[in-house]
Design an enzyme around this catalytic site. Structure first.
Site, PDB file in Angstrom:
ATOM      1  N   SER A 150       7.669  -1.916  -4.013  1.00 39.14           N
ATOM      2  CA  SER A 150       7.566  -1.591  -2.391  1.00 39.14           C
ATOM      3  C   SER A 150       6.299  -0.666  -2.133  1.00 39.14           C
ATOM      4  O   SER A 150       5.953   0.368  -2.955  1.00 39.14           O
ATOM      5  CB  SER A 150       8.787  -0.779  -2.341  1.00 39.14           C
ATOM      6  OG  SER A 150       8.940  -0.412  -0.878  1.00 39.14           O
ATOM      7  N   GLU A 151       5.458  -0.993  -1.318  1.00 42.70           N
ATOM      8  CA  GLU A 151       4.149  -0.461  -1.283  1.00 42.70           C
ATOM      9  C   GLU A 151       4.046   0.974  -0.536  1.00 42.70           C
ATOM     10  O   GLU A 151       2.963   1.591  -0.873  1.00 42.70           O
ATOM     11  CB  GLU A 151       3.175  -1.480  -0.421  1.00 42.70           C
ATOM     12  CG  GLU A 151       3.605  -1.646   1.127  1.00 42.70           C
ATOM     13  CD  GLU A 151       4.517  -2.750   1.409  1.00 42.70           C
ATOM     14  OE1 GLU A 151       5.143  -3.206   0.725  1.00 42.70           O
ATOM     15  OE2 GLU A 151       4.320  -3.168   2.561  1.00 42.70           O
TER      16      GLU A 151
END
Lengths: 218, 232, 232, 218
Positions: D46-47
């Site tokens: 998840s960035e």
């Protein structure tokens, strides 16, 4: 009388201000940590990745995972932090380190410094010196005024390969305290008993002398 | 996703002659002792080693130098090694000296997908020769390229089976940066635990950067300069 | 070295009109709630806010927008805020949109003393207009400049009196990057402890980057999108 | 029959390989996590700063400090790691993420993608989309073949402002699986019961059809 190495360190320690983050190079600069004035808190940075360096450990308490940039076993003080070498030089480049103290073979009157390489001698490398001199906002050089041959190390121009250009702000030598200004070395203080004339004769670069030059208080 | 290998010999078995390696550590602190020993056993040669230092005569990369396995060293400081000096002066060994912060940041740059970085280190010195100089806000910087290695070999304190790593104290140094800079990254750890046993909030190198991991053994952790103070 | 201040009001008291601020957080996660409230109370205006998002109508930076304290937002995503949209469409508010990774890296660059970085994000798009494009190894990158702020305001989980910070989980996000990018950095923490109580091996932001710190209170930690799964 | 969103996600899940690090965008891509094949372990990135994203939490177990890039409450799996947003995009730029799945408004036959901005509508921003498409080594787009007006979204050239250029490698739409090649969209599979002719008629960009086109197995 020319200052001893300990006295040079002690004089430099008087440049410390409360709250400073400080990087001390190998040699005389390391000794500065022994003379931090009462009431002044400074945090020592070691460029291999530590803020909050403490004194050497007691015998038997050396930790091989805990060394300084000179590869000596050390300790930490409360509030210390470890980080990698990129962040370490990052905070140096970003100007977060208030003061860097390092030795020099030569300094020129415009603030160039040479301290990593002597032609025809085995070159060991610049380590972190080039990063430090290119990035620190305030650099004090601790050095002998002359080399063992009696030649001045404060020159019009460096003769050795440079470590950095126009970066040295102040010099504390065994003979004098000098600011590096746009116009040359400005004499601020003399070692006790050392005459302005002696300093003049041992400074090959341009020396600025204005008014009375007080003796150092060491 | 099987990252765990049996030992150092298995971890380095496909490293070929002429490979470019990154080796973590500062001085003898945080060096991948087990992998260096395995490389010596394997006898692979003509290596290019990116490492801040080159070990001492009888420890660290010095062991590989003694066997003449190293073609080129890329380092910031290479003192304390007589055999190194001999090979350098005789022309057997090539050495590229790079400012320490530049070296660290070039390794980091690869792991951050940045092809190049700007640093003021070396401006106006022989390090700047042939390099692009650029002025930003009145200050000059050198353009320096990211380093990538065929294999990065690092040493951590603890690691898990997913490749997450935690380093101890100043043994961190170049290790997390080089872990990011390897096309294949090998980690040796003092203690290997199952995924889930390390606090995810305190990981220094996320496992995505690590391809092989094993628990090393018989760590000597030699001290290069024992300095002590007296009890009073 | 006295970094500890009493509260948010004391921490932000000298932030002037027209200041450039960085505000940590992603969405409403890890935002400096106490300092935002203090800035609203203080009524300082014409602020430029560098923050990945702009909060919601009644929380986060949205509270400052409602008071019309913000002149310009520099963000990657600014949805979920009706007042924001109104001010933008009416021309009262200026907005500069930046790819999220570029924004993060530009903040980091300041803290690493790198004046500019190269990133492929935005090449060939309107983000690239007027920017220098450079080819490295066959791939194009944009030159993007480091961000510095007059004040960076971050939120951490724990902090100590020397300014060392530890973040919790994904509340880390932009906080450590912005902590490095402030000329003056203010940290609010859920728990403030004495220097020496945090593990020096697990510090996310070394204290050298932090100038003021205080223990915040009454954290709401609002959840923007509560998503759950059913127990079966 | 055109695929449902769930079926598109299920088909994309078959592209996953054991050991992949995967970034899933908002919308259909998020659903891919529900269809990871037996025996395949992937790590979800998840960035905003997490590797090892797990499913949504149970009611009452939401943690406000633990969200994904869509700002939804989530959990972690064993072996997860948190980091800051610069390192997160660093690992994306460095090509360490094996696969990125995201939605699109338009894709062109040379792999350009538009998915962030519609002129004359309120622009919310590109978030991490431009970084992801510029950096990921393998990008699969999950999308409807046509927009609600019945116009093809697979075009000779994008008409909307671009998110990235020449980056999409594969498309899984409700009608087909297509590779993006140097020469255009190459049809690989059709949705069950959907004819090649229908796909041809709904693909405005250059479509390459070679040999028999099998039906998808979903």
């Amino acid at each position: 009388m020319a200052l001893t190495k300990e006295q040079i360190a002690k004089r430099i320690a008087r440049e410390l201000r409360d709250g400073y983050y400080v990087n001390l190079g190998i040699g005389i600069p390391t000794l500065v940590a022994n003379y931090i004035p009462e009431g002044i808190n400074v945090v020592l940075q070691s460029e291999n990745g530590l803020l909050g360096m403490g004194p050497f450990p007691f015998e038997g308490e050396e930790d091989p995972d805990l060394i300084n940039a000179g590869k000596q076993t050390i300790t930490t003080v409360p509030g210390s932090a470890f980080f990698d070498s990129a962040l370490s030089f990052g905070m140096i480049r970003a100007g977060k380190v208030d003061l860097t103290v390092l030795g020099a073979m030569e300094v020129s009157e415009n603030g160039d410094i040479a301290n990593w390489k002597i032609p025809d001698k085995m070159v060991k490398g610049m380590g972190g010196a080039m990063d430090l001199v290119a990035s620190a906002k305030n650099i004090i050089v601790a050095m002998m005024h002359s080399n063992p041959k009696g030649e001045s190390k404060l020159l019009p121009e460096c003769t050795l390969p440079l470590t950095g250009v126009r970066c040295v702000k102040k010099i504390v030598s065994d003979l004098a305290v000098l600011d590096v200004t746009d116009k040359g070395f400005k004499l601020l203080e003399r070692a006790p008993g050392v005459s302005v004339e002696e300093i003049r004769s041992k400074t090959a670069g341009k020396l600025i002398i204005e008014g009375e030059i007080p003796e150092m208080n060491v | 996703m099987k990252k765990v290998v049996l030992d150092a010999d298995e971890a380095v078995k496909d490293i070929p002659d002429n490979a470019v390696l990154m080796l973590g550590g500062f001085g003898l602190c945080g060096i991948p002792e087990n992998c260096i020993a395995a490389l010596v056993r394997k006898g692979v040669s003509d290596l290019t080693c990116i490492s801040n230092n080159a070990g001492v005569d009888d420890f660290g990369i010095g062991l590989m130098l003694k066997q003449k396995q190293v073609k080129k060293m890329i380092s910031s400081y290479v003192g304390e090694n007589a055999e190194f000096e001999r090979q350098l002066l005789s022309g057997e060994l090539e050495v590229e000296l790079i400012p320490q912060g530049t070296l660290a940041t070039r390794c980091m740059a690869a792991g951050y997908g940045m092809p190049a970085i700007f640093t003021p280190a070396g401006v106006g010195t022989e390090v700047a020769v042939g390099k692009e100089v650029r002025n930003f806000n009145g200050k000059e910087y050198l353009l320096e390229y990211a380093f990538e290695a065929d294999f990065a070999i690092v040493k951590a304190w603890k690691g898990d089976t997913d490749g997450n790593l935690i380093y101890m104290e100043t043994a961190r140094n170049f290790n997390p940066l080089m872990a990011m800079g390897g096309r294949v990254t090998i980690a040796e750890v003092e203690e290997l635990v199952s995924a889930g046993e390390l606090d995810p909030n305190n990981i220094h190198t996320p496992g995505i950067y690590v391809h092989r991991i094993f628990q090393g053994k018989d760590y000597e952790k030699r001290i290069e300069q024992k300095t002590i103070r007296k009890r009073n």
